[in-house]
Design an enzyme around this catalytic site. Structure first.
Site, short mmCIF file in Angstrom:
data_model
loop_
_atom_site.label_atom_id
_atom_site.label_comp_id
_atom_site.label_asym_id
_atom_site.label_seq_id
_atom_site.Cartn_x
_atom_site.Cartn_y
_atom_site.Cartn_z
N ASN A 120 -37.05 58.83 1.47
CA ASN A 120 -36.11 59.75 1.76
C ASN A 120 -36.57 60.97 1.10
O ASN A 120 -37.40 61.17 0.10
CB ASN A 120 -34.80 59.67 1.10
CG ASN A 120 -33.69 60.53 1.60
OD1 ASN A 120 -33.60 61.10 2.65
ND2 ASN A 120 -32.93 61.03 0.68
N HIS B 249 -35.32 64.80 0.00
CA HIS B 249 -34.27 65.56 -0.35
C HIS B 249 -34.62 66.84 -1.14
O HIS B 249 -35.59 67.07 -1.41
CB HIS B 249 -33.71 64.63 -1.43
CG HIS B 249 -32.33 65.19 -2.06
ND1 HIS B 249 -30.99 65.07 -1.45
CD2 HIS B 249 -31.90 66.04 -3.11
CE1 HIS B 249 -30.08 65.86 -1.88
NE2 HIS B 249 -30.58 66.47 -3.19
N SER C 81 -37.82 66.70 -3.44
CA SER C 81 -38.35 65.26 -3.81
C SER C 81 -38.41 64.30 -2.55
O SER C 81 -37.72 64.11 -1.90
CB SER C 81 -37.41 64.81 -4.73
OG SER C 81 -37.02 65.54 -5.80
N ALA D 45 -41.90 73.71 1.77
CA ALA D 45 -42.52 72.77 0.83
C ALA D 45 -42.06 71.38 1.22
O ALA D 45 -43.27 70.58 0.89
CB ALA D 45 -41.88 73.00 -0.67
N GLU D 46 -41.17 71.11 1.57
CA GLU D 46 -41.01 69.70 2.28
C GLU D 46 -41.81 69.08 3.43
O GLU D 46 -42.41 68.11 3.34
CB GLU D 46 -39.57 69.57 2.93
CG GLU D 46 -38.40 69.66 2.06
CD GLU D 46 -37.13 69.55 2.66
OE1 GLU D 46 -37.06 68.60 3.52
OE2 GLU D 46 -36.04 70.22 2.53
#
Ligand code: GAR
Length: 205
Positions: A111, A113, A140, A177-178
């Site tokens: 996942n 988050h 994360s 960033a993800e």
């Protein structure tokens, strides 16, 4: 030399699908060790489905409406197995999965988050980050365990929280960033360099 085998990945979405797009884009590189075999959305008009279809990726809509969590998860599981998926990525998938599903896919379920876990689990993350006055946030990627947002972290990316930030401006910075982070984490797992062992993330180079 023949191209390296690509690990078949299933991506579960509920909405916009920008992280899905980041994984689709990463997959264009021959050296990226994953290919998306199936995208499942629980929401019929999720924009991520448009992205998947544009990339020629098979899609399924599996609604959660009128079903028990276990029945919904059983349908997800069956669709993933039919597509011979080996790794499942949650990418803005806004349903809590049953303990049975998370255990079945243990070590193969990831996942993303939008916080530096274990800080700021759950929803309304950016609002709470700003209210808390912390100076750094981030994203994360973690292995999913039954407890929400509590699984061992595979990879994180840090971004600054600015004095002038609103939840929207911070969300946009974290999202960028993800998009870099998720492909990196998927690579680690697909190459066997990040694994879940006895409830902990274990890394090898
Ligand atoms: C992303 O920010 C992701 O981290 C978050 O939803 C957004 C989905 O965006 N996920 C969660 O909050 C899960 N708890 P996307 O649909 O554009 O990828």
């Amino acid at each position: 030399m023949s191209a390296p085998r690509k690990c078949p990945v299933g991506v579960l979405i509920s909405g916009r699908g920008s992280n899905l797009q980041a994984l689709i884009d990463a997959g264009f590189a021959e050296s990226f060790p994953a290919r998306i075999a199936l995208v499942i959305s629980n929401i019929e008009d999720a924009y991520g489905l448009v992205r998947a279809r544009a990339a020629g990726i098979p899609t399924r809509v599996i609604t959660h409406k009128g079903k028990t969590r276990e029945a919904f998860d059983a349908e997800l599981d069956a669709a993933l197995r039919e597509a011979e998926v080996e790794i499942v990525c949650l990418a803005g998938f806004m349903r809590i999965l049953s303990d049975g599903f998370t255990k079945t896919w243990e070590g193969k379920l990831l996942n993303i988050h939008p916080s530096l876990l274990p800080a700021f689990k759950g929803t309304q993350v950016h609002e709470r980050v700003i209210a808390a006055g912390v100076k750094q946030s981030g994203a994360s990627v973690h292995f999913v365990v039954p407890e929400l947002d509590a699984g061992p972290v595979i990879s994180q990316s840090v971004v600054p929280v600015l004095m002038t930030d609103t939840a929207e401006t911070l969300a946009a910075r974290v999202l960028e960033a993800e998009h870099r982070l998720y492909p990196t984490a998927v690579r680690l797992v697909c190459e066997g360099r990040a694994r879940l062992e006895h409830g902990e993330a274990v890394f090898t180079s």
